[in-house]
Motif scaffolding. Sequence first.
Motif, PDB file in Angstrom:
ATOM      1  N   ILE A 103       0.824  -1.224   0.000  1.00  0.00           N
ATOM      2  CA  ILE A 103       0.000   0.000   0.000  1.00  0.00           C
ATOM      3  C   ILE A 103       0.855   1.269   0.000  1.00  0.00           C
ATOM      4  N   PRO A 104       1.787   1.450   0.933  1.00  0.00           N
ATOM      5  CA  PRO A 104       2.559   2.706   0.914  1.00  0.00           C
ATOM      6  C   PRO A 104       3.425   2.860  -0.327  1.00  0.00           C
ATOM      7  N   VAL A 105       3.926   1.751  -0.865  1.00  0.00           N
ATOM      8  CA  VAL A 105       4.756   1.854  -2.071  1.00  0.00           C
ATOM      9  C   VAL A 105       3.905   2.256  -3.267  1.00  0.00           C
ATOM     10  N   VAL A 106       2.733   1.650  -3.405  1.00  0.00           N
ATOM     11  CA  VAL A 106       1.854   2.033  -4.508  1.00  0.00           C
ATOM     12  C   VAL A 106       1.409   3.481  -4.361  1.00  0.00           C
TER      13      VAL A 106
ATOM     14  N   THR B 122       1.965   6.240  -7.151  1.00  0.00           N
ATOM     15  CA  THR B 122       0.845   7.001  -7.705  1.00  0.00           C
ATOM     16  C   THR B 122       1.122   8.501  -7.624  1.00  0.00           C
ATOM     17  N   ASN B 123       1.641   8.940  -6.508  1.00  0.00           N
ATOM     18  CA  ASN B 123       1.957  10.363  -6.326  1.00  0.00           C
ATOM     19  C   ASN B 123       3.031  10.825  -7.303  1.00  0.00           C
ATOM     20  N   ASN B 124       3.931   9.911  -7.675  1.00  0.00           N
ATOM     21  CA  ASN B 124       5.039  10.262  -8.565  1.00  0.00           C
ATOM     22  C   ASN B 124       4.835   9.782  -9.999  1.00  0.00           C
TER      23      ASN B 124
ATOM     24  N   PRO C 293      -7.621  -6.001   0.853  1.00  0.00           N
ATOM     25  CA  PRO C 293      -6.910  -5.000   1.645  1.00  0.00           C
ATOM     26  C   PRO C 293      -5.975  -4.131   0.821  1.00  0.00           C
ATOM     27  N   HIS C 294      -5.382  -4.706  -0.226  1.00  0.00           N
ATOM     28  CA  HIS C 294      -4.518  -3.902  -1.086  1.00  0.00           C
ATOM     29  C   HIS C 294      -5.343  -2.855  -1.841  1.00  0.00           C
ATOM     30  N   TYR C 295      -6.397  -3.299  -2.486  1.00  0.00           N
ATOM     31  CA  TYR C 295      -7.231  -2.408  -3.300  1.00  0.00           C
ATOM     32  C   TYR C 295      -7.869  -1.315  -2.447  1.00  0.00           C
ATOM     33  N   LEU C 296      -8.435  -1.695  -1.308  1.00  0.00           N
ATOM     34  CA  LEU C 296      -9.056  -0.701  -0.438  1.00  0.00           C
ATOM     35  C   LEU C 296      -8.009   0.258   0.125  1.00  0.00           C
ATOM     36  N   GLY C 297      -6.829  -0.260   0.421  1.00  0.00           N
ATOM     37  CA  GLY C 297      -5.788   0.560   1.019  1.00  0.00           C
ATOM     38  C   GLY C 297      -5.223   1.619   0.098  1.00  0.00           C
ATOM     39  N   ILE C 298      -5.298   1.391  -1.220  1.00  0.00           N
ATOM     40  CA  ILE C 298      -4.768   2.386  -2.158  1.00  0.00           C
ATOM     41  C   ILE C 298      -5.877   3.275  -2.725  1.00  0.00           C
ATOM     42  N   GLY C 299      -7.072   3.168  -2.129  1.00  0.00           N
ATOM     43  CA  GLY C 299      -8.140   4.080  -2.528  1.00  0.00           C
ATOM     44  C   GLY C 299      -9.317   3.453  -3.226  1.00  0.00           C
ATOM     45  N   GLY C 300      -9.361   2.127  -3.327  1.00  0.00           N
ATOM     46  CA  GLY C 300     -10.489   1.468  -3.960  1.00  0.00           C
ATOM     47  C   GLY C 300     -11.746   1.528  -3.115  1.00  0.00           C
ATOM     48  N   VAL C 301     -12.886   1.251  -3.735  1.00  0.00           N
ATOM     49  CA  VAL C 301     -14.186   1.283  -3.060  1.00  0.00           C
ATOM     50  C   VAL C 301     -14.950   0.015  -3.423  1.00  0.00           C
ATOM     51  N   LEU C 302     -15.455  -0.677  -2.396  1.00  0.00           N
ATOM     52  CA  LEU C 302     -16.280  -1.864  -2.607  1.00  0.00           C
ATOM     53  C   LEU C 302     -17.634  -1.624  -1.948  1.00  0.00           C
ATOM     54  N   GLU C 303     -18.620  -1.234  -2.760  1.00  0.00           N
ATOM     55  CA  GLU C 303     -19.971  -0.997  -2.280  1.00  0.00           C
ATOM     56  C   GLU C 303     -20.944  -1.680  -3.222  1.00  0.00           C
ATOM     57  N   ALA C 304     -22.004  -2.236  -2.643  1.00  0.00           N
ATOM     58  CA  ALA C 304     -22.944  -3.014  -3.443  1.00  0.00           C
ATOM     59  C   ALA C 304     -23.579  -2.184  -4.551  1.00  0.00           C
TER      60      ALA C 304
ATOM     61  N   TRP D 113      -1.798   3.781 -11.884  1.00  0.00           N
ATOM     62  CA  TRP D 113      -0.385   3.441 -12.025  1.00  0.00           C
ATOM     63  C   TRP D 113      -0.045   2.046 -11.522  1.00  0.00           C
ATOM     64  N   ASN D 114      -1.018   1.352 -10.964  1.00  0.00           N
ATOM     65  CA  ASN D 114      -0.752   0.067 -10.321  1.00  0.00           C
ATOM     66  C   ASN D 114      -1.557  -1.071 -10.942  1.00  0.00           C
TER      67      ASN D 114
END
Length: 467
Positions: free
Chosen positions: A153-156, A160-162, A175-186, A196-197
């Motif tokens: 997560i912190p590396v991605v 992304t910032n760079n 946890p990876h997807y949610l941690g880098i800003g993903g959204v899982l909603e029905a 970038w990832n």
Amino acid sequence: MRNTQGDKGNLSRRNFLAAGAAAVGGGTLASACGSDDDGDSSNSSATTGDSSSDTTTGTAGGGAAEGGTIKIGYVTPQTGELAAFGEADDFVLGQLRDLFAEGVDVGGATYTIEILDRDSESNANTAATVANELIIQEGIQMMCVAQTPDTTIPVVQACTNNEMPVLSNNAPWQPHYLGIGGVLEAETAPPVASEWNYHFFWGLEDVIEVFLAMWRDVAPANVVVGAMWPDDPDGNAWSDPIVGFPPALEAAGYTLVDPGRFPLGTTDFTAQISEFKEAGVEILTGNMIPPDFGAFWAQCQQQDFQPTAVSIGKCLLFPSAVASYPNPIGLSSEIWWSAEHPFSSSLTGQTAAELAAAYEESTGRQWTQPVGYVHSLFEVAVDALQRAGGADDKQALLDAMGQTNLATIAGQVDFNNPVVPHVTKTPLVGGQWVPSEEWDVQFDIATADQIPEMQSDVVALQPIDYA
């Protein structure tokens, strides 16, 4: 150094380069790294060795033109409480650096590939810091990262910032997807978490399926399950009331006892053990780092808590860690990769068994699951670089990553079939630690529904014997 291929008719490294040059032709690739269309891979021999420096120098091979240097950064926990995840890095990077020593054909030119690896020290802040250093100070053109969401997560986020293309694995996708800003909603289609990832690994639905399949062999589906989930990205995702274990266990008929999130580094688990004993817990699950589980499991023995089955993620993956726990025989976990997996490398032609044997011969240690997944990370990276014609055009590289459909030593990696945008899944099986004649412990495959070719290797999960 030892050639690990045996008599398999594999290509030499120089022929690997020449084959790549012939395959590239007008800019498309059915490369020596493997075809993205049918998943077949051409073989090439590779020698093994330990990493001795940051970079690899290469020379032109196969008569191709000089193409320059491509720098790939790699961040992994080599020290700290997650160091078991990085135990295989020296071997895998050493093997790859040897393979790349004569250069790699990219778009008809031979490029030197340098792998610059950095230690996250099992710390998310350090992971972000070294990622930024690789991007800004070292001038990498592509990042690879692996080994738990605490690292990916912190590396991605830094990439992304760079605006740095980054390929990741070895972290369950939720946890990876949610941690880098993903959204899982029905009600909402999952968005792209980071342009970038690209990420490949199994998901919580897969580890739940594996654990439930193993438990059916030792207990009815109406027993009490206790859970140990820490306050970290993995623990919060595994315990999530929507995508995690709780709704799945309820649907399967189990009663869940969850004492709540605990901080990493906890040393006294008396309260959790007392709650489990009082509730009559027969199956124990969760996700714990090795030091925490070591303390917890020792206290379970001291306080006479003896569940029938113990299936816990992360801490039960590595033979060196498992052998250090009291009474380790019978503990069980997910298995992402093993010497029994029916896959081969698109880079070297090695089977999983051959790669595991090469690791053991080179290091004197028992094979460990990250061997295959770290290797596969660079399989996908090289394949994408070859199809993109290099790393100078970031968008072309990202497009090539997104079009990947490659047979790797970890299984098929197909970003054309994502579970959410930029994320695809690889298969998962389960196993139980049993006595070994050669090592302290070894895995028996206990369920393999996702890899039918491994069904003949399955040995039903056995209750833990506390005698």
